[in-house]
Every structure is written in structure tokens, then in C-alpha cells.
Design an enzyme around this catalytic site. Structure first.
Site, PDB file in Angstrom:
ATOM      1  CD  GLU A  79      -3.210  -0.500   0.301  1.00  0.00           C
ATOM      2  OE1 GLU A  79      -3.096   0.592  -0.299  1.00  0.00           O
ATOM      3  OE2 GLU A  79      -4.203  -1.229   0.191  1.00  0.00           O
ATOM      4  CB  SER A 336     -26.640 -28.547  54.857  1.00  0.00           C
ATOM      5  OG  SER A 336     -27.876 -29.182  55.115  1.00  0.00           O
TER       6      SER A 336
END
Length: 695
Positions: A79, A336
Site C-alpha cells: 500500500e 446445609s
């Protein structure tokens, strides 16, 4: 001459001043870059979950250090190969683009630098000559303000890759299922090609166009000498992605909770161990095959030293009707599992010692007459056995001496939130057996405190958080007593755990089952970790025969097997204030046998409580849900009072008693049912209910 030079210098100064003024008046608009996707990561920086932006885009902020260096080199070579030298605009590239257009009659290359492309991505506009000039001005401005690495970050974050994908990180995750730090040549070439025409070249839509674009990039790189033909051929042998992968989606409820309080575009680092989280989720998925479809799992794995949450599961059906509820924070009956804290307070009060004898026999506390899970009584046993076997009468008798409100205040003082059913009234004795609401997160926090000698500290979820001050729920000696007792609890039936072996270290654990089999719990800890598991239905409906020991405990031990073995870690030793005794005979007289309450035992003997049906209640409509086999699920039958044993009759037919703490009736279908319970003295109670399928 001198005057001309002075005029020129003045003009340059004026031009510079004008440029500086314009720069201040019209700064680059970075709102698109700042409005990135919020990302929640594990402790190593890997994405656990990401969120789309307000405009629905996957825009994951990406810095040059987040991508494969070779990809960056290929991007610049293709690019903008003078990116590191020019000042935002490359005159040579513009001249080349103009010459190519004039020679061929069409645009061959645009001449835009990566900086100019970044400028257009920050402030999108039509591709016109005026727009190109604006890009050139903005590119120069970006170079002055931010420098090369930040400009690359703009491009890497905002480049379009088709659909709602923006940025190379989002594209790499969506197309290849991995971070861009590990791209191959072929993958890098495809990601370089896509932003040039993101709609037409999407590989999942047009594989031919994507392959052609990828080949064009590789060919140019070969022509420019960046690649050789052999590497290009190898790259083109790799298959293209044909579907978009989903973005990472781990700990979704936790991630959503953390993201809801953070600004858009935040990067939130958690304490989650990514590898462990993956293993935990796989284990939960395997377990799902053995559960009914409406049951869910919530779990937490905590590192004791830091209280950091290393793995979390807030439910197993995020997209279901209750999926977005964080079940680690939901208040449920703990069964419990609060009993160890009752015993810890009693150890500190010198009411009991692990070897103290305690009676497990019928006992009434006003109108309250607790019974054991198996409905039987075990006579006189040592306190350690009473806790290991989770006997209900001894726990309630001890709490009666300790005080239920004191227990509640101690737990609240340590940071736990308790939801009491009495609507603001003081805590009562049923808190010992689950008559209170508490979250899995708070329960695990409390148990991690026992592992730390009784000092409770808040759990830590995010990397930047600090643990709060410790709040003590029991002394180190009491915590050592509790740990040594729970570490001696027999393994559940069928569980063979690596972590339970002597060479792997010890595990102290406790299970619990809430009233009506709605919640199954298992919480355990070793020297290094604390784990909590909850299994149940998010809507709170019963699951007959699903209790902590057979449902949650096996998962608990499988989770411990995923953790590093802690071989060689000794059990904690009680402090110098401890009483060394191997049996009740070795104890001082006052500690040899526990006497309930302040009155003589004979004054607290039970009278027969009136018999009543607790579930299903008379006149109610009961939802008839489907079980795993497609037949109607069993209906739990619960009674209060009366004299054991109890017998049940439904529509005139006797119900076979269950072997484990409850009775269940198998309905045939919808309609009315007459439910009758008969106790040992012939007294009975009846409720008539209507069974109906959920709408």
C-alpha cells in the site's frame, strides 16, 4: 534582496501561524476511533467477549504491536512502501498514479498513502478530487500530531473488511478464529486486499473474487521482491475461509456486568484464566448431556491467596428465557452449606470441640422440629461426625446456643448479603438448614475465608481491582477445626478424583440441598483454591432426587482435577489455644457432651406437631413439566409435623417411598389430584391440586 528575504520569511511565519491556527480550529475528528467495541479480556489479554459499537460495528481497537510484524511489512510494501519516510503525502506516488491513469485511460492506483487512508477512515467522505485534497491536508495534520505508530493504529482499527467488520483484529477473529499476531502469508494477503473492496471481495460471499484479490497482492509482492514464487505458491494452497466465525463469547454475564459500567470502547482486563475457563466450559458442556434440559450450572473458581476469580460460569443457556441472569449472584436457598459457620462460632465460644458428643434425636425448638435429610436419627455422635454427615438436629441445637441473629450478623459483617424470608424480621433457627437466600458468589467468598484461617475478603473480578479489608468470621483455630473436619468428609458415591488422592493434597468440602430439591450445592477448598458449584433450574422449580451430593459434588471434584495438584500442603493446624483431644474422654467435663439450650434435655422433648402438607399446597395449580424421558416430571411431596414414618396416597393409590429424604409421585398427565399424607399415628392431611402444562 534583503527585503525580499524578509518578506518571504514573514510569509512563511504567517503561513505557519495560519496552519497552526487552522489545526487548533479544525482538529481531526477521532470519534469513530474512540467509539470502538468494548472488550473484556482474560488475565493474559485474550478476548473473552466483545461488544458491538453504538452503530452496530465490530470495531476492536488494534495497535501495531497487536499484529504479526510480517503483515505490517506486507501492508506497507503493497500500500505505501515509503510510509516510514514521507510526511503524510507521497509526491512520487501521486505522480505515478497520475501517469498510470493518463497512460491507461483508467485509474490503476490511487496514490493514497496509509496516512491519507487513515484520514478518510476517521472522517469518511465521497471519493472526489476535493475529498482527496482534504485527505492530503488531514494526513499532514495527523503526521504532525500523532506520529507513525498511532496513524497505523487508526488504520488497523478502522479499515473496512465487509459487513460490520472494521479493523484487522475483528477481521482476523471473524475469518480465521485467531488474533492477528499469528497470521500466515495467505491470511495477511487476504486482509490487505479486503479493505480495497470489502463488499465485493468478502470470501464467504464470493470466494473467487477473494482469491483473485489475494493473488493480486501476492503477485505484486513477488514482483517487488518482497516474496519469492515458492512462498506465493504455498500461500495460494491454503483454503479461503468460507464462513464468518462468531466473536469470542466467554463469561457473557460477567462480561456484560463489567462492560455496563465502563465507557464505550473500554478494554476491561479480568482475572479470568483463559485456558482454565475454556476447560471449565467444556466440562459444563459435557455434563449438560446428563442433566434435564431446564437445569443450569453456575460455578466460581477462586484463587485463595488473591481472592481473584479464575473461572466463572453464570449459567449454561445465555440465550434461554433466564440466560442473562447471573446465577452466581442470584439469591438461592443454600441448604446445609452454612453449617460450617455455625460450628465455627461454637468452636470459638468453647461450646463444643470436634470430639464433643452431641445427640441426634427428635428435638423441638418451640414450634420448629428439624429432621435429617434421610428422615432418620443417628443417636449420639462426635461433633465432627455430625458436621461431616450434615445432621440437622445437632446443627440447629448448636445454632440455638450461638444465636441465629449472631450468625446472620457475622456473615453480613463479612460482606455477604442475606435475604431472609421473614420480611425484615430477625434471623431464626431455619437459617441453619437453608431458610435464607444467599448467592453463590457470597458463599464462595465466605468459604475462601475459612481456607484463609477465618478471614473473609471480597472477590476480585477485574485486573485493576484491589481486595478489601479482611473481616473475620471465626478464629484460625476454629477455621482449622472446620477444615480438618470437612477434609475428612467421604467422597460422593462413584467419585474418583485425582485431587482427592493423598499425593495431590486435601480438599475440604460441603454439600447442600434446598427445600423441595430446588438448589443443589457443593462448595470446597484446598490450600490454594476455593470452588463453588450450584445446579438447579433458574426459575426455581424442583428437580426431584437432585441433591448436592449426587449432582453438584461430582462437578466440584472434576473442577479440582483441572487445577494444579497441591501435593505436600499439610492440613492447617489449630493454634496454641486448641485443646488436644482424640476422644470426648480427653476433654474437660464441660465439653464432653453438648446439652441443647439452657433447659434440661427432658424439658425440650418434642410433642407431636400437627400434620400438614407443605407441598403441593391445597387449591394450587402445579405446573406439569416434561422430564428428560418426555414423560411428566415427578412431583415432590413434602409434609410438616406428624410422627414418622409418613405414607402418601395420591388419587387412592399408594406412593412408593423414596430412599433419600423425600417422596415423589409420577403424574400421568393434566387434571386434578387428591394428595393425602398419613403419619404413624393414623393422622392425615389432604390437598387437592390441579396439574397443568405451562403456557
Amino acid at each position: 534582496m534583503r527585503r525580499g528575504i524578509a518578506y518571504a520569511a514573514a510569509a512563511l511565519v504567517a503561513l505557519a501561524a495560519l496552519a497552526a491556527a487552522l489545526d487548533r480550529m479544525f482538529p481531526p475528528d477521532l470519534s469513530r476511533f474512540r467509539d470502538g467495541s468494548t472488550i473484556v479480556t482474560d488475565a493474559e489479554g485474550n478476548i473473552l467477549r466483545a461488544f458491538t459499537t453504538r452503530d452496530g460495528m465490530w470495531r476492536l481497537k488494534t495497535a501495531p504491536g497487536d499484529v504479526e510484524p510480517r503483515y505490517l511489512a506486507m501492508l506497507k510494501a503493497y500500500e505505501d512502501h515509503r510510509f516510514d519516510e514521507h510526511f503524510g503525502v507521497d509526491p512520487l506516488a501521486l505522480v505515478r498514479a497520475a501517469w498510470q491513469a493518463a497512460s491507461s485511460g483508467h485509474v490503476v492506483s490511487g496514490g493514497s498513502t496509509l496516512t491519507m487512508q487513515a484520514a478518510r477512515l476517521l472522517e469518511p467522505h465521497p471519493h472526489t478530487l476535493l475529498g482527496k485534497l482534504a485527505d492530503m491536508a488531514r494526513a499532514t495534520q495527523l503526521e504532525i500530531r500523532y506520529g507513525k505508530r498511532q496513524i497505523l493504529a487508526f488504520y488497523l482499527t478502522l479499515a473496512p473488511f465487509g459487513g460490520n467488520l472494521e479493523g484487522v483484529r475483528a477481521a482476523s477473529l471473524a475469518y480465521f478464529g485467531k488474533e492477528p499476531l499469528h497470521l500466515t502469508d495467505a491470511q495477511a494477503a487476504l486482509l490487505i486486499a479486503l479493505p480495497q473492496s470489502p463488499t465485493r471481495r468478502r470470501p464467504e460471499i464470493d470466494a473467487g473474487a477473494a482469491r483473485q484479490a489475494e493473488t493480486k497482492v501476492l503477485s505484486r509482492l513477488v514482483t517487488d521482491g518482497f516474496l519469492d514464487q515458492e512462498r506465493m505458491a504455498e500461500a495460494l494452497e491454503q483454503p479461503l475461509p468460507v464462513t464468518r466465525r462468531p466473536m469470542p463469547f466467554h463469561v457473557p454475564q460477567l462480561a456484560q456486568r463489567l462492560a455496563s459500567t465502563a465507557p464505550n470502547g473500554s478494554r476491561i482486563a479480568t482475572t479470568i484464566d483463559g485456558a482454565l475457563q475454556n476447560a471449565v466450559e467444556a466440562l459444563a458442556a459435557q455434563d449438560a448431556a446428563s442433566r434435564d434440559s431446564e437445569a443450569s450450572i453456575a460455578l466460581l473458581v477462586i484463587e485463595n491467596r488473591t481472592r481473584a476469580v479464575r473461572a466463572a460460569l453464570s449459567g449454561t443457556d445465555f440465550f434461554g428465557p433466564y440466560g442473562q441472569i447471573d446465577l452466581t449472584l442470584a439469591a438461592r436457598s443454600p441448604g446445609s452449606t452454612l453449617k460450617p459457620f455455625i460450628y465455627g462460632l461454637a468452636f470459638d465460644d468453647l461450646l463444643i470441640h470436634p470430639e464433643t458428643l452431641i445427640d441426634d434425636k427428635p428435638l423441638r425448638f418451640g414450634a420448629y422440629a428439624p429432621r435429617n435429610f434421610d428422615r432418620g436419627f443417628h443417636g449420639t455422635v462426635p461433633v465432627r461426625v455430625a458436621l461431616q454427615q450434615s445432621l440437622n438436629v445437632p446443627a440447629v441445637a448448636i445454632l440455638d446456643r450461638v444465636g441465629p441473629e449472631r450468625l446472620a450478623a457475622t456473615l453480613r459483617g463479612a460482606g455477604a448479603r442475606l435475604d431472609l424470608p421473614q420480611g425484615g424480621e430477625p434471623a431464626a433457627l431455619p437459617i441453619a438448614l437453608g431458610g435464607v437466600g444467599i448467592s453463590l458468589a457470597d458463599l464462595v467468598m465466605l468459604y475462601a475465608g475459612i481456607a484463609d484461617g477465618g478471614a473473609v475478603r471480597p472477590l476480585i473480578y477485574s485486573g485493576g481491582a484491589r481486595g478489601g479489608a479482611a473481616q473475620r468470621v471465626m478464629t484460625p483455630t476454629a477455621a482449622a477445626y472446620v477444615t480438618r473436619i470437612l477434609a475428612g468428609t467421604p467422597l460422593p458415591d462413584g467419585v474418583v478424583s485425582r485431587s482427592s488422592s493423598q499425593s495431590a493434597g486435601w480438599i475440604a468440602y460441603k454439600t447442600g440441598t434446598s427445600y423441595g430439591f430446588r438448589d443443589a450445592w457443593a462448595v470446597g477448598y484446598s490450600a490454594n483454591y476455593t470452588i463453588g458449584v450450584w445446579v438447579g433450574r433458574a426459575d426455581g422449580t424442583p428437580r426431584p432426587d437432585a441433591y448436592g451430593r449426587n449432582t453438584a459434588a461430582p462437578i466440584l471434584f472434576k473442577l479440582f482435577d483441572l487445577l494444579p495438584a497441591a501435593g505436600g500442603q499439610p492440613l492447617p493446624q489449630p493454634g496454641a489455644d486448641a485443646i488436644d483431644a482424640s476422644s470426648a474422654a480427653d476433654l474437660p467435663p464441660a465439653l464432653r457432651h453438648f446439652t441443647p439450650g439452657n433447659a434440661p434435655p427432658e424439658a425440650r422433648a418434642p410433642n407431636a406437631e400437627p400434620l400438614a402438607i407443605a407441598y403441593p399446597l391445597d387449591g394450587t395449580v402445579v405446573e406439569l413439566r416434561a422430564g428428560a424421558d418426555g414423560k411428566p416430571a415427578k412431583l415432590a411431596l413434602m409434609a410438616e409435623g406428624g410422627t414418622e414414618p409418613l405414607r402418601w396416597v395420591v388419587n387412592g393409590a399408594p406412593v412408593v417411598a423414596s430412599a433419600r429424604g423425600g417422596d415423589f409421585w409420577q403424574p400421568d398427565g393434566e387434571g386434578f389430584a387428591a394428595v393425602t399424607v398419613i403419619d404413624a399415628k393414623g393422622r392425615s392431611a389432604t390437598s387437592t391440586v390441579r396439574l397443568a402444562k405451562p403456557e
